[in-house]
Structures are given as structure tokens and as C-alpha cells.
Design a protein around this motif. Structure first.
Motif, PDB file in Angstrom:
ATOM      1  N   MET A 172     -31.352 -20.347  17.845  1.00  0.00           N
ATOM      2  CA  MET A 172     -32.286 -20.253  18.973  1.00  0.00           C
ATOM      3  C   MET A 172     -33.241 -19.089  18.780  1.00  0.00           C
ATOM      4  SD  MET A 172     -29.728 -21.135  22.124  1.00  0.00           S
ATOM      5  CE  MET A 172     -30.847 -21.337  23.479  1.00  0.00           C
ATOM      6  N   ALA A 173     -32.703 -17.982  18.312  1.00  0.00           N
ATOM      7  CA  ALA A 173     -33.551 -16.809  18.105  1.00  0.00           C
ATOM      8  C   ALA A 173     -34.615 -17.112  17.055  1.00  0.00           C
ATOM      9  CB  ALA A 173     -32.704 -15.616  17.679  1.00  0.00           C
ATOM     10  N   ALA A 174     -34.213 -17.795  15.980  1.00  0.00           N
ATOM     11  CA  ALA A 174     -35.184 -18.103  14.936  1.00  0.00           C
ATOM     12  C   ALA A 174     -36.270 -19.028  15.459  1.00  0.00           C
ATOM     13  CB  ALA A 174     -34.474 -18.744  13.748  1.00  0.00           C
ATOM     14  N   GLY A 175     -35.866 -20.055  16.215  1.00  0.00           N
ATOM     15  CA  GLY A 175     -36.855 -20.975  16.791  1.00  0.00           C
ATOM     16  C   GLY A 175     -37.781 -20.245  17.748  1.00  0.00           C
TER      17      GLY A 175
ATOM     18  N   ALA B 200     -42.552 -27.845  17.388  1.00  0.00           N
ATOM     19  CA  ALA B 200     -41.094 -28.005  17.467  1.00  0.00           C
ATOM     20  C   ALA B 200     -40.496 -28.263  16.083  1.00  0.00           C
ATOM     21  CB  ALA B 200     -40.737 -29.139  18.418  1.00  0.00           C
ATOM     22  N   GLU B 201     -41.221 -28.999  15.255  1.00  0.00           N
ATOM     23  CA  GLU B 201     -40.726 -29.306  13.924  1.00  0.00           C
ATOM     24  C   GLU B 201     -40.451 -28.013  13.136  1.00  0.00           C
ATOM     25  OE1 GLU B 201     -39.973 -32.208  12.820  1.00  0.00           O
ATOM     26  OE2 GLU B 201     -39.776 -31.904  10.661  1.00  0.00           O
ATOM     27  N   GLY B 202     -41.424 -27.140  13.114  1.00  0.00           N
ATOM     28  CA  GLY B 202     -41.263 -25.887  12.378  1.00  0.00           C
ATOM     29  C   GLY B 202     -40.180 -25.018  13.000  1.00  0.00           C
ATOM     30  N   GLN B 203     -40.139 -25.003  14.325  1.00  0.00           N
ATOM     31  CA  GLN B 203     -39.134 -24.191  15.013  1.00  0.00           C
ATOM     32  C   GLN B 203     -37.733 -24.721  14.729  1.00  0.00           C
ATOM     33  OE1 GLN B 203     -40.985 -24.817  18.802  1.00  0.00           O
ATOM     34  NE2 GLN B 203     -42.805 -23.730  18.066  1.00  0.00           N
ATOM     35  N   LEU B 204     -37.626 -26.046  14.663  1.00  0.00           N
ATOM     36  CA  LEU B 204     -36.334 -26.652  14.343  1.00  0.00           C
ATOM     37  C   LEU B 204     -35.925 -26.319  12.898  1.00  0.00           C
ATOM     38  CD1 LEU B 204     -33.985 -28.615  14.964  1.00  0.00           C
ATOM     39  CD2 LEU B 204     -35.480 -30.489  14.277  1.00  0.00           C
ATOM     40  N   LEU B 205     -36.878 -26.371  11.988  1.00  0.00           N
ATOM     41  CA  LEU B 205     -36.591 -26.031  10.592  1.00  0.00           C
ATOM     42  C   LEU B 205     -36.083 -24.602  10.478  1.00  0.00           C
ATOM     43  CD1 LEU B 205     -39.512 -27.566   8.480  1.00  0.00           C
ATOM     44  CD2 LEU B 205     -37.111 -28.230   8.514  1.00  0.00           C
ATOM     45  N   MET B 206     -36.797 -23.683  11.118  1.00  0.00           N
ATOM     46  CA  MET B 206     -36.400 -22.278  11.035  1.00  0.00           C
ATOM     47  C   MET B 206     -35.006 -22.097  11.631  1.00  0.00           C
ATOM     48  SD  MET B 206     -38.811 -20.979   9.389  1.00  0.00           S
ATOM     49  CE  MET B 206     -38.777 -19.210   9.395  1.00  0.00           C
ATOM     50  N   GLY B 207     -34.795 -22.745  12.780  1.00  0.00           N
ATOM     51  CA  GLY B 207     -33.491 -22.651  13.426  1.00  0.00           C
ATOM     52  C   GLY B 207     -32.381 -23.206  12.538  1.00  0.00           C
ATOM     53  N   SER B 208     -32.643 -24.352  11.933  1.00  0.00           N
ATOM     54  CA  SER B 208     -31.613 -24.998  11.115  1.00  0.00           C
ATOM     55  C   SER B 208     -31.276 -24.162   9.894  1.00  0.00           C
ATOM     56  CB  SER B 208     -32.102 -26.378  10.654  1.00  0.00           C
ATOM     57  OG  SER B 208     -32.414 -27.165  11.758  1.00  0.00           O
ATOM     58  N   PHE B 209     -32.318 -23.658   9.263  1.00  0.00           N
ATOM     59  CA  PHE B 209     -32.066 -22.866   8.061  1.00  0.00           C
ATOM     60  C   PHE B 209     -31.251 -21.622   8.411  1.00  0.00           C
ATOM     61  CE2 PHE B 209     -32.987 -20.255   4.379  1.00  0.00           C
ATOM     62  CZ  PHE B 209     -32.865 -21.191   3.355  1.00  0.00           C
TER      63      PHE B 209
ATOM     64  N   ILE C 107     -46.079 -23.586   7.434  1.00  0.00           N
ATOM     65  CA  ILE C 107     -45.514 -22.347   6.880  1.00  0.00           C
ATOM     66  C   ILE C 107     -43.988 -22.420   6.887  1.00  0.00           C
ATOM     67  CG2 ILE C 107     -45.365 -19.844   7.175  1.00  0.00           C
ATOM     68  CD1 ILE C 107     -48.178 -19.938   8.375  1.00  0.00           C
ATOM     69  N   ALA C 108     -43.435 -22.951   7.968  1.00  0.00           N
ATOM     70  CA  ALA C 108     -41.973 -23.073   8.041  1.00  0.00           C
ATOM     71  C   ALA C 108     -41.460 -23.991   6.937  1.00  0.00           C
ATOM     72  CB  ALA C 108     -41.555 -23.614   9.403  1.00  0.00           C
ATOM     73  N   GLN C 109     -42.169 -25.087   6.727  1.00  0.00           N
ATOM     74  CA  GLN C 109     -41.790 -25.990   5.645  1.00  0.00           C
ATOM     75  C   GLN C 109     -41.795 -25.262   4.308  1.00  0.00           C
ATOM     76  OE1 GLN C 109     -44.334 -29.438   5.474  1.00  0.00           O
ATOM     77  NE2 GLN C 109     -43.268 -30.327   7.253  1.00  0.00           N
ATOM     78  N   GLY C 110     -42.881 -24.490   4.110  1.00  0.00           N
ATOM     79  CA  GLY C 110     -43.020 -23.752   2.855  1.00  0.00           C
ATOM     80  C   GLY C 110     -41.891 -22.763   2.671  1.00  0.00           C
ATOM     81  N   ILE C 111     -41.625 -21.987   3.691  1.00  0.00           N
ATOM     82  CA  ILE C 111     -40.608 -20.941   3.582  1.00  0.00           C
ATOM     83  C   ILE C 111     -39.229 -21.552   3.320  1.00  0.00           C
ATOM     84  CG2 ILE C 111     -39.340 -19.163   4.841  1.00  0.00           C
ATOM     85  CD1 ILE C 111     -41.875 -18.408   6.229  1.00  0.00           C
ATOM     86  N   THR C 112     -38.863 -22.526   4.162  1.00  0.00           N
ATOM     87  CA  THR C 112     -37.515 -23.098   3.991  1.00  0.00           C
ATOM     88  C   THR C 112     -37.415 -23.808   2.639  1.00  0.00           C
ATOM     89  OG1 THR C 112     -38.267 -24.994   5.253  1.00  0.00           O
ATOM     90  CG2 THR C 112     -36.961 -23.381   6.433  1.00  0.00           C
ATOM     91  N   GLY C 113     -38.479 -24.501   2.268  1.00  0.00           N
ATOM     92  CA  GLY C 113     -38.479 -25.214   0.991  1.00  0.00           C
ATOM     93  C   GLY C 113     -38.305 -24.245  -0.173  1.00  0.00           C
TER      94      GLY C 113
END
Ligand SMILES: Nc1ncnc2c1ncn2[C@@H]1O[C@H](COP(=O)(O)OP(=O)(O)OP(=O)(O)O)[C@@H](O)[C@H]1O
Ligand SMILES: [Mg+2]
Lengths: 513, 341
Positions: free
Chosen positions: B117-120, B81-90, B148-154
Motif C-alpha cells: 500500500m505504501a508503495a502504491g 492504477a496499473e503502475g501503482q499496482l506494479l509498484m505495490g506488487s513488486f 516508469i513503473a513498468q520500466g523500473i520493475t522490468g
């Protein structure tokens, strides 16, 4: 004689439902005590209390005249009680000897397991009780009968003095049953006390010293096994006389519905389970396949319901009125007008945590008549469920809230039968072991329904290891052995030989072993 | 004992024992637990700002709780959920910043929420398809996808989208902002709680209907409970796995509506603060039931914000201990309950 197990005024309630009512019973040491009764009569509940899986609601239980109160099977095991469940509790990856010592490794953490002494025990017991099984074989490679022997060896390894068997013969072949009985008698003769639950009254008469009959949660009679007849027992169980054989008017088969040609099945491990099997089933006939389990029946049934695992190699054809079945998915096969009662119903045909109603719907939940909006038409389902429950005499207290798991074994079976036999618009009905686990009253009902279905013109493929059943119902009989049909009895032959009963069984027996 | 009673009893027992153990810990740290809990209650339920803070936290917790709960109905553990939330937020922040300022608010919010939602969902479906196609364990896949989500968004933030000398992106168009309760109704003075709370509760209701009232949920729960039987019954377990993961990921992604559209109005490094993981606890405490999750999320919201307010007396770390202990207790009580039913 000393009493091994004594129940005094024991009751067991589940919520407001009384499964065992005021039961008093004593099992004498060194005897085989059979318990018979209808599905849902309370037999399993009774034995589960003795084995510590259920705590009695009231009343007293004593083992060897010592009052006990087991809160878990572990305590019962300590008191010298053992149980062979219908679903074996073995670890398939481990060997026989490892399974036997599992949980009872009498060694320190870093000392080697006492494998040798356990093997010596297996050899000794094998001789004494006819429990022959290779101690080093992995359990996964054993037949059902052999697995059961491992379960019994486990009990002996734990020095069980009182042994409970809940429907041990339901999954065995006739010759395995004979062997089991030799073992049971040998165990009794060395002073063990045995409680045996079964629906096969012939077995009771053959092996039991004492028989108790249960009805609706109560014991309605206990008598020596030598003093009763099958008919008397049946009458006591269900409270009416039961026709022990169904009337089977001559069939007039129509067109070919199911045609299987040169069908072969190779597992991912490269074993040929079925080879060049051909048969056809006509509308309005019951085509019986007799055979010992493990001769390709399961694989044939799997394929016909689209469940052959990925990687199996299948050749040949199987068609329903010309349309191929092989390679289709279960949902599409159902839509072609096929209904299937699989062998292992608890694993394949029900969701045990769903309610009885939900299970009566399972697999048929795509039928429009049950739908409303995005959900289900609950009143329609309720009506349907009530009808099925009445029709098949499914014993349950509240179908809409009771989980299937809380039904008795035989009543769980009836749920699947009711559902699959009543699929609308079917042309082919596949039945595997249709009366396994159900009582004789229910067998009568189910046999009548099968004949009735045949008379409406449905083609029926019946697979059963019960020769009685095959002979009583079938229009034609095929004998399957090592994945091929070794012999087929024509309609005339079957009709002629059906009267001969026992002799016919022997003749079939020759073709399947 | 009956399964129905156990359903209520287990979370209750877990809660009570959590309170007992946390009181003990506080006592060991030489603090008066009654005083601490009293202050917490006062600072949350007792103040309109505090309640707003709690509702704000509840909203995200509810969504990430659903993200864990829906796959859990299929016996899948979505730890992602953490990664999905990051992707969604970004995604929401990016789309929001690109929207023309003249766009009607309803449309802008809808667009950003759907994109989140689609991103998550996409991120969760990666794990789902690895599971269906190759049998990759979803726990490992979702954990890795978190990194990976952390890496990408970061990376995208630092090297491409951060405003100069800040750690956040450009603000979203004002049309895309979800108004706070304070602005609309005057509740929760100045607290970040915003109308996305209704979105979250609405989604929980919707998923409850989907799971327990629809044919689709009937199939999904069956496939989760007994996969072999489901196959026999004509249910495609692979499709069910993908849907469950997809829905879970979409719920987590919608968390962006609360923290990006409703609160910060941009994407900022570290803004999710590991809340995705707390979602697992939220779901477990509620027995993965979409309606109970609302209460469970509120409880965790209470712990999170209440814990902050008593920071001067008792460090926040203690509340981490309490939260994690709740999970362990729930799992233990559930296992115990199985033995007695
Ligand atoms: N856990 C349970 N909760 C509620 N009812 C139960 C539970 N276990 C058994 N029952 C009910 O108690 C009755 C007796 O069940 P039991 O399993 O003892 O029957 P049985 O005699 O073994 O039948 P069968 O021959 O079908 O195996 C049944 O009506 C069953 O529905
Ligand atoms: Mg039983």
C-alpha cells in the motif's frame, strides 16, 4: 392587442412539490410585464418553462397564439424567445462580437466568420437601444453592466421577439439600472415583449406596463403598473404589511475591533486595486462602505478572508483587536471570531450539490457541537437546521435530502446569511451585499437581524451597492472610490441626514462617482 | 427526473445497452449470443471453480476500481492504477521474500500488505504532488508514471531479482501467503480466490464510511465539487488532492495482496495484465461509489473470466470491445442524464 405569451392552467411539479400551480397569464405584445413575488414563489420556474428549460407538468403554453411544447431552450430560441440569465453565459476569453455570433455562425466551416456584419449590427443596435459596448473588447475586460448589454445584443442577433430578464438589476449599479431601463423601453417601443422579474418594487413601478404578483406558486393578481403603489404590491406579495424601512436606534460604539491602516493591494497584473485605505470599525457599530462595484471592495474583502490570490502584493495592516489578519487562512480567520458573507455566494459560500442542511453547516463544520465520532451529530445538525430555516424563513421542502441547487435563488442566499450571522462567538461580521436577491419581506427580517447583531456589540463591516441599505443600517458611512476612501460621514452626520433619505443618497452619490 | 432515480437508471441502461450491442456483435460474428451468454453464466456462477475465478478477478478489480474512484470524488483522473499496482506488487514480493520463515503469518501478511500500500500510495503521490506544486495534469503524470513503473520493475526483475531462467522473483515466505478459500473453507475448488477478497471488500466499506459518513469525506467531496467555495470554507484543497491520490494509490497497491500474497507468491513479469486500466471502467460504471464498485467489479470479473471460458467460440478481443464500450456508454448516459435532470 395581440398576445405574445399565453399560459393556460399551467402547473409545474418537482416530485410532489408544486412550484407553479394552475397558472394562467398572458403577456401582451409590445409591453413590459413584470413578475414579482416572494423568494420561492415560482417566478423563475415560470420563466424557465417559457424558455424551454422546464417542461410543464400540465397545462398549455402558446406563443403568439400557437400552442407549443418546448423540450429545450433551443426550440424556444427558434420560436423567438430569449433569456438573460442572472449568471451570464459568456465566454470571457472571446471578444464581444465573437460571443454574440457564437453558436449562430451563419457561414460554412471554411468560410470566414461574418464578423463585419455582426459589428455593423452592434453599431446599429447601440444607437437604437443604448447598448453601447466595444465590439472588439474581450468580454473578460467588461463591467457587469456591459456584459449584460452583450447578452441583450445576443438576443437581438437571434431576432428574439420575446425577452425574459430574471433579476437583471440585482448586480447593476444605480446608473447602470437607469441605462438598462432606457434600453428596455426602447425595445418595447419597437414591439418586443419583455418579461421582467425583480425584487425591487421601485423598478417595477418605474418601468412595467403590467405587473403580476405571485405567491406560493400562484398568480394572485395582475394589474397595470400605473395603478398600484409600492406598499400595495408588498402587501400582495407577502400577505402582510411590510415595513419598508427598518428602525435603527442610535448606536453606542465601543472599542475598535477592526483596524485597517494604509492598506494597498496590487494584482498580479500590476493594477493597484486598493491604495492607502484606512478605516476602523468599533464594536457595536455598523460601518457601511458605499461605492460602485469594482472600486476595490472585492479586493478588500478577499484579503480580510484570506483569499487574496498568490502573487498579489499587499501592504499596510489589518488587525482584529490588535492581531493581524493578513496572511492567515480562512479557517484560522474564522477561529479569530470573524464571519464573512461574500458577494458571490453561489461560487464561494455554498456547495450547490450538497443538501440544504449540509450547506447550513458548510464552513462551520469544524465546530465541535456538530461533531460525533469521526462524523457529524445528525440530530444536533437537524435541530440547528430547523431553527435556521424557521428563523430566516428558508423555503424548502426537505432540508436533509434536497440539494441547495433546487432552492430558489433568494432562498439559497438566505442559507448563507443564516449560517454566517449565527456563528458563535464572533466579534466581527463582514457583510457584502447581504440582501442581494432576497424579497422585501426577507430584507426586513435580515435588516432587523443585522441591527440586532450590532446591539450585542459585534462590529459589522457592511459593503453594499444599495445606497438605501447603507443609509438605513450604517452607523458611519465611508465612500469608496478607486480603491481609497474618499469621504467618511461621522455618526452624527449619518443620524442627521438619514431622515433626508433621497438628498443624502445624492450626496453620497457625488463621493462615489 | 430525480437524481436518485438516475443514479440507478444510468448504470442499468448502460449495462442493458452493452448487452444489446455485444449480442449484435456476436450475431455479426455468426455466433448465437444466447448460447454464448448461457455458457458464460454456466461457467462462472454455475460452477464453484468458476465462481472462485470470478471472485479472484473481482478482488483486484475492486481495488483498482477504488484507486480510480477516490480521486474521482475530487474530480481527479487517476489513470495510474496499473503502475501503482506494479509498484505495490513488486514491493510486496521483495519484502515477502526477505521475511524470516518463523514470522507469525498475521504479522507477515500485515507487513507485506502495508508495504504494498505504501508503495502504491507513494507512486500516486508523485502525480499528486506534481499537480499541487506545479499544476501538472494528473492524467498525463499518472500515464507517464505507469511507463516508469513498468520500466523500473522490468529492469529490477530482469537484471537483479529474477530467478535464473525464469521471469519471476524468489517466492515469498510461506508465512506471508494469504490462504485460498479452498484451503480454509473448502469453497471454490482449487480456484485462486483467497481471503484477500475480504480485505478488498473491507477497504471498500471503510472508504464508503470515510467518504460519506466522516467529516473528512465531507471536506473532500466539497473540495472536489467546488474548489473555490472549499477554500472560502477553510478547506485546504491541496491537502485533499494529495490524500485522495494517496488513498487511491494505496488501494491499487493492495492489489498485490490478491495477486502476489494470495495467488502467485512471487512477482512475475506481466502479472498485472493491464487490469489497472479496467479499474477505471469499474469505477465509472459504479459512479465512483465505493459500495457500488463491489458489484461493478463482480460484473467485470464475470466478463473477464466468462470471456475466457467461451474463448473457443468467441475470441477474447470481443470482450475487450464489450468492456470498453461499457465505459463509453456509461459516460454518454451520464452526460445525457445531466441534461434531463
Ligand atoms: N429543480 C428543482 N427541484 C425541486 N424543487 C425546485 C426545483 N427548482 C425550483 N424548485 C422549487 O420551486 C420553488 C420555486 O422556485 P423558483 O426558483 O421559481 O422561485 P423564485 O420565485 O424564482 O424565487 P427567488 O425570488 O428566490 O428567485 C422553490 O420552492 C424551489 O425550492
Ligand atoms: Mg428566481
Amino acid at each position: 392587442m395581440a398576445v405574445a405569451v399565453r399560459l393556460s392552467a399551467v402547473s409545474k411539479k418537482f416530485g410532489s412539490f408544486t412550484a407553479n400551480n394552475n397558472i394562467s397569464l398572458s403577456v401582451e405584445e409590445g409591453t413590459i410585464h413584470a413578475i414579482v413575488g416572494e423568494n420561492g414563489a415560482g417566478k423563475s420556474t415560470l420563466t424557465k418553462m417559457i424558455y424551454g428549460m422546464h417542461l410543464p407538468t400540465s397545462g398549455e403554453l402558446s406563443i403568439k397564439e400557437k400552442a407549443v411544447r418546448f423540450t429545450s431552450p433551443r426550440e424556444a430560441i427558434k420560436a423567438g424567445i430569449g433569456m438573460v440569465h442572472q449568471h451570464f453565459m459568456l465566454v470571457p476569453e472571446l471578444s464581444v462580437v465573437e460571443n454574440i455570433i457564437l453558436g449562430h455562425e451563419k457561414s460554412g466551416l471554411f468560410r470566414p466568420l461574418p464578423l463585419e456584419s455582426a459589428k455593423a449590427l452592434i453599431r446599429k443596435e447601440a444607437e437604437a437601444y443604448g447598448l453601447v459596448v466595444d465590439p472588439d473588447a474581450p468580454v473578460a475586460s467588461l463591467s457587469i453592466g456591459e456584459q449584460q448589454r452583450v447578452e441583450i445584443l445576443k438576443l437581438l442577433f437571434r431576432h428574439a421577439e420575446i425577452m425574459i430578464f430574471d433579476e437583471p438589476t440585482a448586480v447593476l449599479t444605480p446608473s447602470e439600472i437607469d441605462r438598462l431601463f432606457i434600453t428596455l423601453r426602447a425595445l418595447r417601443d419597437t414591439g418586443k415583449s419583455i418579461i421582467l422579474i425583480t425584487h425591487k418594487l421601485d423598478e417595477v413601478l418605474a418601468v412595467a406596463d403590467t405587473v403580476s404578483v405571485m405567491r406560493k406558486g400562484e398568480i394572485v393578481g395582475t394589474m397595470p403598473g400605473s395603478s398600484v403603489t409600492k406598499e400595495e404590491l408588498a402587501h400582495m406579495m407577502v400577505g402582510r404589511s411590510v415595513l419598508l424601512s427598518v428602525s435603527n436606534p442610535a448606536a453606542t460604539p465601543g472599542e475598535i475591533v477592526l483596524a485597517i491602516n494604509n492598506f494597498s493591494y496590487r494584482t498580479t497584473r500590476g493594477e493597484w486595486k486598493v491604495q492607502n485605505l484606512s478605516l476602523n470599525v468599533r464594536g457595536g457599530e455598523i460601518y457601511g462602505i458605499a461605492g460602485v462595484e469594482g472600486n476595490g471592495q472585492s479586493e478588500l474583502l478577499q484579503t480580510l478572508w484570506g483569499l487574496a490570490p498568490e502573487g498579489t502584493i499587499i501592504s499596510g495592516t489589518a488587525t482584529l483587536k490588535g492581531e493581524s489578519i493578513i496572511g492567515k487562512r480562512p479557517g484560522d480567520i474564522a477561529l479569530m471570531g470573524i464571519s464573512c458573507i461574500p458577494e458571490d455566494r453561489l461560487r464561494h459560500a455554498v456547495i450547490t450539490e450538497y443538501t440544504v442542511s449540509e450547506n447550513l453547516l458548510f464552513g462551520r463544520h469544524r465546530e465541535r457541537s456538530f461533531h460525533r465520532g469521526i462524523g457529524f451529530n445528525n440530530p444536533a445538525i437537524k435541530r440547528y437546521a430547523e431553527e435556521m430555516i424557521a428563523d430566516y424563513d428558508i423555503r424548502c421542502s426537505s432540508p436533509e435530502s434536497q440539494s441547495l441547487a433546487s432552492l430558489s435563488g433568494g432562498n439559497q442566499q438566505k442559507v448563507v446569511l443564516a449560517r454566517e450571522m449565527n456563528r458563535p462567538g464572533i466579534t466581527l461580521l463582514i457583510l457584502a451585499q447581504p440582501t442581494r436577491g432576497v424579497d422585501i419581506g426577507a430584507i426586513e427580517t435580515i435588516h432587523n437581524k443585522i441591527i440586532e447583531a450590532r446591539r450585542t456589540g459585534i462590529a459589522i463591516l457592511l459593503v453594499s451597492s444599495e445606497l438605501d441599505e447603507i443609509i438605513a443600517l450604517s452607523t458611519r458611512i465611508a465612500c469608496i472610490y478607486k480603491g481609497s476612501i474618499r469621504h467618511e460621514f461621522s455618526q452624527e452626520e449619518v443620524e442627521l441626514k438619514r431622515e433626508a433619505g433621497h438628498k443624502f443618497q445624492k450626496e453620497i452619490g457625488l463621493h462615489i462617482t | 427526473m430525480h437524481a436518485k432515480q438516475l443514479r440507478f437508471l444510468i448504470p442499468l441502461l448502460s449495462l442493458l445497452s452493452t448487452l444489446a450491442v455485444s449480442s449484435l456483435i456476436m450475431a455479426l460474428a455468426n455466433r448465437d449470443p444466447v448460447m454464448i451468454f448461457g455458457k458464460m453464466i454456466h461457467a462462472t456462477f454455475g460452477s464453484s471453480y468458476g465462481t472462485g475465478q470470478m471472485v479472484f478477478r473481482m478482488t483486484t478489480l475492486l481495488l483498482v476500481g477504488l484507486a480510480a474512484a477516490i480521486p474521482f470524488q475530487m474530480r481527479l483522473f487517476n489513470i495510474g492504477a496499473e503502475g501503482q499496482l506494479l509498484m505495490g506488487s513488486f514491493t510486496a514480493a521483495m519484502i515477502g521474500a526477505m521475511l524470516p520463515p518463523t514470522m507469525p503469518p498475521f504479522l507477515a501478511i500485515l507487513l507485506c500488505s502495508l508495504a504494498a500500500m505504501a508503495a502504491g500510495a507513494f507512486w500516486a503521490l508523485l502525480a499528486g504532488s506534481l499537480k499541487v506544486q506545479f499544476g501538472v495534469n494528473e492524467v498525463i503524470a499518472t500515464i507517464m508514471l505507469n511507463f516508469i513503473a513498468q520500466g523500473i520493475t522490468g529492469y529490477l526483475l530482469t537484471y537483479h531479482f529474477a530467478l535464473p531462467s525464469t521471469v519471476h522473483t524468489a517466492p515469498i515466505a510461506t508465512a506471508a501467503a494469504i490462504p485460498t478459500f479452498d484451503k480454509v473453507t473448502g469453497w471454490f475448488a482449487n480456484a485462486p480466490a483467497n481471503l484477500s477478497a475480504f480485505l478488498a471488500i473491507g477497504l471498500a466499506l471503510l472508504l464508503w464510511i470515510m467518504l460519506f459518513q466522516s467529516r473528512f469525506g465531507y471536506e473532500m467531496r466539497a473540495a472536489g465539487s467546488q474548489p473555490d467555495a472549499a477554500r472560502y470554507g477553510g478547506i485546504n484543497a491541496g491537502v485533499q488532492t494529495l490524500t485522495a491520490m494517496g488513498i487511491g494509490g494505496a488501494a491499487a497497491g493492495l492489489g498485490a495482496a490478491n495477486i502476489v500474497l494470495g495467488y502467485k507468491h512471487y512477482y512475475e513479469a506481466g502479472m498485472s495484465d493491464g487490469i489497472g486500466f479496467t479499474g477505471i471502467a469499474v469505477a465509472l460504471l459504479a459512479g465512483a461509489h465505493p459500495l457500488w464498485i463491489i458489484l461493478s467489479a463482480l460484473f467485470f470479473g464475470f466478463l473477464e473470466y466468462g470471456g475466457l471460458t467461451v474463448n473457443t467460440w468467441i475470441p477474447k478481443d470481443i470482450f475487450m470491445i464489450i468492456e470498453s464500450m461499457t465505459i463509453i456508454l456509461v459516460i454518454s448516459f451520464t452526460a445525457l442524464g445531466k441534461r434531463f435532470s
